[in-house]
Every structure is written in C-alpha cells, then in structure tokens.
Motif scaffolding. Structure first.
Motif, PDB file in Angstrom:
ATOM      1  N   GLU A   1      10.063  -2.828 -10.063  1.00 12.42           N
ATOM      2  CA  GLU A   1      10.229  -2.728  -8.611  1.00 12.42           C
ATOM      3  C   GLU A   1       9.590  -1.428  -8.137  1.00 12.42           C
ATOM      4  N   ARG A   2       8.948  -1.511  -6.979  1.00 12.56           N
ATOM      5  CA  ARG A   2       8.349  -0.344  -6.342  1.00 12.56           C
ATOM      6  C   ARG A   2       8.884  -0.251  -4.918  1.00 12.56           C
ATOM      7  N   PHE A   3       9.052   0.977  -4.401  1.00  7.71           N
ATOM      8  CA  PHE A   3       9.757   1.205  -3.155  1.00  7.71           C
ATOM      9  C   PHE A   3       8.898   1.955  -2.145  1.00  7.71           C
ATOM     10  N   THR A   4       9.126   1.654  -0.861  1.00  8.01           N
ATOM     11  CA  THR A   4       8.535   2.454   0.202  1.00  8.01           C
ATOM     12  C   THR A   4       9.597   3.393   0.760  1.00  8.01           C
ATOM     13  N   SER A   5       9.173   4.321   1.581  1.00  9.58           N
ATOM     14  CA  SER A   5      10.113   5.241   2.231  1.00  9.58           C
ATOM     15  C   SER A   5      10.776   4.593   3.444  1.00  9.58           C
TER      16      SER A   5
ATOM     17  N   VAL B   1       0.814  -1.223   0.000  1.00  2.79           N
ATOM     18  CA  VAL B   1       0.000   0.000   0.000  1.00  2.79           C
ATOM     19  C   VAL B   1       0.843   1.267   0.000  1.00  2.79           C
ATOM     20  N   ASP B   2       2.139   1.152   0.284  1.00  2.00           N
ATOM     21  CA  ASP B   2       3.002   2.336   0.321  1.00  2.00           C
ATOM     22  C   ASP B   2       4.012   2.398  -0.810  1.00  2.00           C
ATOM     23  N   ALA B   3       4.172   1.309  -1.564  1.00  2.26           N
ATOM     24  CA  ALA B   3       5.246   1.236  -2.555  1.00  2.26           C
ATOM     25  C   ALA B   3       4.976   2.142  -3.754  1.00  2.26           C
ATOM     26  N   LYS B   4       6.023   2.837  -4.188  1.00  2.00           N
ATOM     27  CA  LYS B   4       5.942   3.754  -5.326  1.00  2.00           C
ATOM     28  C   LYS B   4       7.071   3.460  -6.309  1.00  2.00           C
ATOM     29  N   ARG B   5       6.818   3.763  -7.552  1.00  2.00           N
ATOM     30  CA  ARG B   5       7.847   3.607  -8.577  1.00  2.00           C
ATOM     31  C   ARG B   5       8.877   4.731  -8.468  1.00  2.00           C
ATOM     32  N   LYS B   6      10.134   4.424  -8.758  1.00  2.00           N
ATOM     33  CA  LYS B   6      11.178   5.452  -8.854  1.00  2.00           C
ATOM     34  C   LYS B   6      11.553   5.589 -10.327  1.00  2.00           C
ATOM     35  N   ALA B   7      11.184   6.704 -10.927  1.00  2.00           N
ATOM     36  CA  ALA B   7      11.404   6.877 -12.362  1.00  2.00           C
ATOM     37  C   ALA B   7      12.049   8.216 -12.658  1.00  2.00           C
ATOM     38  N   LYS B   8      12.953   8.204 -13.618  1.00  2.00           N
ATOM     39  CA  LYS B   8      13.572   9.429 -14.116  1.00  2.00           C
ATOM     40  C   LYS B   8      13.197   9.704 -15.572  1.00  2.00           C
TER      41      LYS B   8
END
Length: 807
Positions: free
Chosen positions: A662-666, A432-439
């Motif tokens: 992959e998706r990341f949380t803080s 529920v907290d994971a977000k993508r890191k994209a540039k």
C-alpha cells in the motif's frame, strides 16, 4: 509547460503520469503513420516516443534528410507534425547511440567504415573489441557527433512543447555502459589512460600516495599501467584496491561523456528535460540491474539535470521474479534521489520471437509497477516494425507480440494497454502522489555492484566476495523475503547522507569484508543514536581500496576468532533449528561476548551470531548468510525483524502466496495492490490501513475470504474522493472511470470473472443513496456498520457500469 519537479512530471502546472508508447516512424510505412497514431490515441496514450537514428538521417556524410526527400520514412518533421495533429506529445531519442536492434547501434555506416578499427573500444593488448561500442572520447567520434547534433538539436528545439510544439522529453544517448557490462571489458584507448591519470591526480596529486596504496614504485603518473583485463586474477589486496579506483574512474568517464552531450544539446537551444536509459534484466531476472545503475553514480541527485529511466523487460512474471521490479525501482529511487521514477522501456512485446509474452502476465506486471512507485512508463514497443533494408540487427522484423502490427492491426495486447490507460486516468491524482510508509530500511551499497570489470578473487584475501554472494544473500534472499512477508521497507543508498536514518526503527545491512570508512561510521552513528542494525555476513576489515578499516568492529568491541565450514551447513537462530546456511560462518568466542546475547550457533556448537546493545541502540550480527530457499528462512527473517518494535506492515495477507502493498498520499488516499504471482488460485483475506483514519480495514468486507485468480492482481484506489462526503473505500475491480450527472454516479469497472466483485463506499452520503444497479450485471448492496458494500460477479472480459442513485 512540461517540466520535472522533484519526483513528478508536471504538465501545465498539474502532476501527471507519463503514459507513453514507442512507435518507430522509420520502421513503419509513411502512409500508415496516421493509423498508428490514431490507435495510440485510442489506447489512451498521451505521448509517443521514438529513436531518431543518426544512420538513417545522415546516410551519406554531410547529407541530411529530415523532410523525406530521399525516403518518405525519413520525414521526421512530418512525424512530429502528425503527432501534434493527433493530440499526442512526443519524446525524441537522437542518440548518437540508439541500439534498438539497429545495425551499428545507430551509428552511420560511412562513419564505421572510415574510422574502424581506430575508433572502436580496444582491449589491453590493443586489439579492437568485438562489439558495437566505441571509445567515447575519441576525437573523430566526438567531432562527428557534434556535426550530427548541429543538425538535429535545432530541429528538436524548434518543436518543443514549451515553444508551441509537441516534443516534451529527450533521451541523451542510450545505455552507454552496456558494452562494457556485457563484454566484461574496459576500453584501453590512449585517451582512456589520459583521463584515468587526470582522475587520479584530482584525487591525490602525489604519486607516492598511490605507490603506497598499490604497493608500486612509479616515478611519475605517466608511468602508471592500466589494470589488466577482467580474466586475470588479483595478485594481492593492493591489486584489488587499485581496481576499485579503476572502476570508480569509469563512473566519472560515463558522467563526463553524458555531460558533454548535454552541453552540446543545451548550447544548440534544447531546453527539454533529459533522461538516459538503464538496462539490466537478463532472461526474466533483474539481479544484474544494480551493476548498470552504479555506472552513473556521478550524475545522480543535483550533479546533473539528467533523470534515469528504467529498462523494465522482465519477459515473464511469476513467483520466481515477483520481487525484481520492486528492487529495481527502489534502487533507482534511492540512488538518483528526488527525481521521477520512469520506465523508459516498459515491456509491451518481445525483442525475441521465442520469448512469448501474454497479456495476463503483463497485466500483473503493469499493476505491480504502479504499486512499486512508477510515475511514468513508455510501452516498448507499442507498434511492431519492419526494418529498412539491411538495417535490422535481427533481420527484417523488429519486435513481436505488440499491441499493433506494422500494418496498424490491433492484437490481443491492445485491450490491456487501453484498460491500463483508463486505470491510470481514473486514479492519477493518487498514483502520482502516493508514497510508501516504512519503518524498516535496507541499505544499498553501490560499490558492491561496481563490478562490471571485476577480476577473479585470486590472492586478494577475501572471505566473502560480494559479487559471488549478493544474488543469493541479498537480491533473491533478504529482499525477496521482505516482499513475500509483505514488509514495508525503504531502500537507502549508504553512500548518501541525505536520508533520515532516525526515521527507521530497524535497518538491514548486507556487509562483506570491504566497506569505506565514512559508511562504516554512518552505521555506527545510527546504532549509538537508538538505531537497530541487523548486519550480515561479515563486519568489514578494510576499505574498498584495500586500506585496513575496522570502525564497526572497534565500536562493537567484538571480532571473530576465525571461520568454520562444513558440508550441508546448518545453524540454529533465535530458537529456530537446522536453518540451511552458506559456508563459511564467522565464529566468535563466548568470552568476547560479555553483555551480548548469543542468537545463532552452527550445529557444531560454534557461535555465529549475537545481539549487543551499543550506546542507545542494538547491533545484531549473523556471521553467515542464507537465501530464501526454505520455509524456515521465512521464519528466521520474521524473528529478526521482530527484534525491533518497527511496524512491519501497512497491509498484509493471511496467505503468503498473496502479495500486498500500500502507498499513501498526504490527502488521506492510497493505492492498494493485491497480487497472486503463482499459477494457481489462492484463497486469502487482506488487511490494509485506512489512509485517513489509520484503522485496519479488511478486503473483502462482505465475505471471510476471496479467491485470488492465478497470475492476477487487484490495483484499487483507497479512499478515492467522489466528493467531500462520499468516498470509494476499496474495490476488487479495476476502476476505469467515474462520472456524475445530476443525482446519478456512473462508475465504469472491469474485473476477473473468477474474482468476487466488491465495491465499498463510505461517508455521510451513503445514507442518501436510493439505489445501486447495473444494466450489465446483477448487484446486491447493504450497509455494514458505516460502510455501504456492493457485491456482484464480474462479466468475462467486459467492462460494465455501476449506477449509484442519490435520493
């Protein structure tokens, strides 16, 4: 309390994944309700959802039944009570439209018999349209809807979870734009014309403004003729421009309708979160979904409290549509803003008997959906149903191949739903907290999909008609390539200014002849502020309403000298030869490209692409398009991506047939997806980013490569904290549960027998582990550097437990 906070569903102060299944009480014998609800609970569902058909509960005008006095299956009050008794939350969907393969789309027979054809949608000739759609602002329709809401809304309000009941969510109507989309037909009811004129006056109250824009000579707004039906070609640029206003009006029309319904419900005491459902999949592909979501543009972000649920019905999963669900999710998130991403109809069965789904494909889809950012879903359908007599659009049976038959018998689809519930529960805090890191960013421009009423090009002077090329050039071209290449990218709504442009090292723009001035200026501003733009296939020459506008061309200082077209068109791009492309190609004169680098020429030697520094940024333009038809297309997309210094991957595979993200949380945790969408086993080694340290990690760690089974996916938590000094780094198994008793950890797992089993632990406490074993399988373990690696073979279709004993 249940509420929505930003991108999450929140239950009693905790972010939750909304794990729901659809069961239609009116399609199941009342004596079987308990059995269906008990099995839903056994499956791990937290919520059940159902339509509440107006036609079912008001069989005769003015005579309502919510307690079953005319039929046991009309006992809605009893259904809600039983949901609560079984410890399940409830979502109610009272229409007025429900569709759901219910005859009349859920509107009562008595209403249709009395008010048809007057209340129906009408074409421009005044003839009723052959569909279930009605004129949404017809006074008779709204009057009867109000009377229906007067009965059903107080009942719903009285059973809200926040008031001691179990109802947590409500759907407002259903797929209201679907009738125009499928029929390619607007409603020409007299009320529609009145609203269109009001819309125009709000934008500009001077009739001369519109006459100048449309090349007309109306003396008053009341003289305005509505645009013709969708089969008549455009007669001019101005005619096409007028249709743009007509299309934008329909976005206001649908928004105003849903606002009216929302206000009715709120005035009657309902305080639940509201959502509306969005369709779009067609026979296994989602390329038409963006058309549907643009219809509700006037309700997104803070313009309403309605969230929009996705209708995810792919029918099958393979390499042909491996990208569709991600694109749908990304566009939904980009357009509706900071709201939960929820699949309101999430395939779990089939609406059509000849479309046979299987659990293996659905498992791949379900895991991908988590990887693509869903924070809630509603299995549609969890239970198969039997239609009340004469009520079923498709006859007596409703849906096939579901986890549960109408008689509450489990099918082969049930174990997967149960296992997915365990997967969600075990890693819920990460999911529920994971977000993508994209540039890398990709712009989505809603007007390019506002085409449900579009007419043939005719004399509108178009070089690239966006509706004709958007599937090949954009949806199945660029966006599919980015997924196959495992590139991390974000979808960005060009109509918004809320996102941080400077976050992205490179932004791709699918652009044709038309784009409004503010959006052209945003692109120019990004370039001049150190941005890197890749724009194809054309720099715009006018706004959507037909007004000349060349902001991008003027800023770049370059314009094409013409077009070129020839059979079997090929171009050379950045050193790659004979790249298949489309006709026409925009052609440039070398004299106009001083200071620019020529990067693309067609095989006739004409310049069709260049890159140029503008301000502090770079503008790269390809004056044609290609899809994703050949291996060399992958090569060229890669070279264009490498023109910037953007980090392209947080995770990757050495085999392009194995897709990863992959998706990341803080909090230093992540979710990793590894999927094989092909009907063949492939060998691969996967790399991913350690969410806490940023290191590049490898899966598998104990071997050079792993064999990925066909049509299968790994969905692994990364850095899952067992305690402060012990983390589960990754696993090739499904993590179903983790418990600790004394000095013993028990990890419940499941996996594919053709995939090697590996579980990696890290942290200071790995050196305190005395033994690792399983009663179900043989295991081996060893320390590799600072990681403890456990290997094993997965048993066939069986869960198993891994025991970890600390000293």
């Amino acid at each position: 309390m249940f509420k929505i906070e930003g991108e999450n569903f929140v239950l009693d102060g905790k972010k939750v994944f909304l794990n729901s299944g659809e069961i239609h009480y009116f399609r199941i014998k009342r004596e079987l309700w308990d059995q269906h609800l008990a099995v839903a609970k056994e499956a791990g569902l937290t919520t059940v959802s159902t339509y509440v058909p107006w036609a079912w509960h008001e069989p005769e005008e003015g005579h309502f039944d919510f307690d079953g006095h005319t039929s046991p299956e009309r006992d809605l009050l009893g259904w809600i009570k039983k949901c609560q008794e079984h410890g399940l939350f409830c979502t109610l969907k009272p229409g007025p439209f429900i569709l759901a393969e219910y005859r009349g789309a859920g509107l009562p027979d008595w209403f249709l018999e009395r008010y048809i054809p007057d209340v129906k949608m009408h074409n421009s000739k005044g003839e009723p349209v052959s569909s279930d759609g009605v004129s949404l602002f017809h006074p008779a329709y709204l009057e009867k809807v109000q009377l229906w809401y007067n009965q059903i809304m107080p009942l719903i309000a009285a059973h809200e979870y926040n008031k001691g009941g179990c109802v947590i969510l409500m759907q407002i109507c259903n797929e209201i734009g679907v009738f125009s989309w499928l029929a390619h037909q607007a409603d020409y009811n007299e009320e529609t014309k009145k609203r269109f004129i009001t819309y125009l006056k709000e934008k500009n109250s001077d009739i001369n403004y519109w006459n100048k824009l449309w090349k007309t000579n109306y003396t008053a707004f009341e003289d305005i003729l509505l645009p013709p039906d969708g089969k008549e070609p455009y007669t001019s640029v101005a005619d096409r421009g007028r249709d743009y206003e007509w299309t934008m009006f329909w976005r206001r029309y649908y928004a105003d309708y849903l606002r009216i319904l929302s206000k009715m419900a709120r005035d009657l005491g309902v305080s639940l979160p509201f959502y509306h459902n969005l369709p779009g999949w067609i026979y296994g592909n989602g390329y038409e979904f963006p058309v549907n979501i643009t219809m509700y543009e006037d309700l997104f972000e803070d313009r309403s409290d309605i969230i929009f649920g996705v209708d995810h019905i792919p029918e099958f999963m393979s390499y042909r549509n491996l990208h569709d669900d991600r694109i749908i999710n990304d566009i939904t998130s980009a357009m509706q803003g900071n709201k939960p991403l929820f699949a309101a109809e999430f395939q779990c069965g089939s609406r059509e008997y000849h479309v046979v789904i299987n659990p293996a494909e659905m498992e791949l889809f379900y895991k991908a959906s988590v990887a693509n950012g869903l924070t809630g879903w509603n299995y549609y359908m969890f239970s198969q149903g039997r239609n009340p007599e004469r009520k079923g659009y498709s006859g007596s049976t409703f849906y096939w191949f579901n986890p549960l038959t109408p008689e509450a018998e489990k099918t082969s689809a049930f174990p997967l739903v149960q296992r997915m519930s365990k997967i969600i529960q075990a890693s819920e805090n990460i999911i529920v907290d994971a977000k993508r890191k994209a540039k890398v960013g990709v712009l989505f421009y809603p007007p390019y999909y506002a085409t449900e009423l579009e007419r043939p090009v005719g004399e509108s002077n178009i070089v690239f008609n966006f509706s004709a090329i958007r599937r090949g050039a954009y949806f199945d071209g660029l966006l599919k390539a980015l997924q196959v290449l495992n590139v991390d990218y974000d979808m960005l709504d060009l109509n918004k200014s809320a996102f941080n442009w400077n976050k992205y090292k490179q932004i791709w723009v699918f652009s044709t002849d038309e784009m409004n001035a503010p959006e052209q200026q945003k692109i120019v501003d990004y370039i001049q502020n150190s941005g890197n733009i890749v724009l194809y296939p054309n720099m715009p020459v006018r706004e959507m309403n037909g007004t000349a506008c060349t902001i991008i061309r003027d800023s770049i200082g370059v314009k094409p000298i013409g077009t070129d077209a020839f059979d079997s068109a090929l171009i050379d791009v950045l050193g790659s030869k004979d790249i298949k492309c489309a006709n026409p190609q925009m052609v440039f004169d070398e004299k106009d490209l001083k200071g620019a680098e020529i990067i693309a020429q067609n095989i006739r030697g004409k310049i069709v692409g260049f890159s140029k520094n503008i301000g502090r940024g770079t503008f790269t333009h390809i004056g044609t398009w290609w899809g994703f038809d050949t291996e060399t297309h992958k090569e060229v997309y890669t070279k264009l991506l490498q023109l910037s210094d953007a980090k392209l991957h947080t995770s990757n595979s050495d085999n392009y047939f194995v897709n990863v993200r992959e998706r990341f949380t803080s909090e230093g945790q992540a979710m990793l997806f590894v999927g094989n969408y092909y009907n063949e086993e492939y060998s691969a080694s996967v790399t991913y980013t350690h969410p806490a340290t940023g290191e590049t990690m490898k899966m598998p760690l104990s071997a050079e490569k792993m064999e990925m089974p066909n049509l299968y996916a790994i969905l692994s938590p990364i850095g899952l904290k067992l305690n402060e000094n012990l983390q589960l780094l990754h696993t090739t198994s499904d993590v179903l549960n983790i418990e600790k008793s004394g000095d013993e950890w028990t990890i419940q797992l499941f996996g594919n027998r053709d995939l090697m089993g590996e579980l990696v632990l890290e942290g200071d406490e790995i050196f305190k582990i005395d033994n690792i074993y399983s009663h179900d399988i043989s295991t081996q373990y060893k320390i590799l550097k600072d990681k403890l690696v456990v290997t094993y073979s997965h048993p066939h279709k069986k869960e198993f437990k891994l025991k970890i004993i600390e000293k």
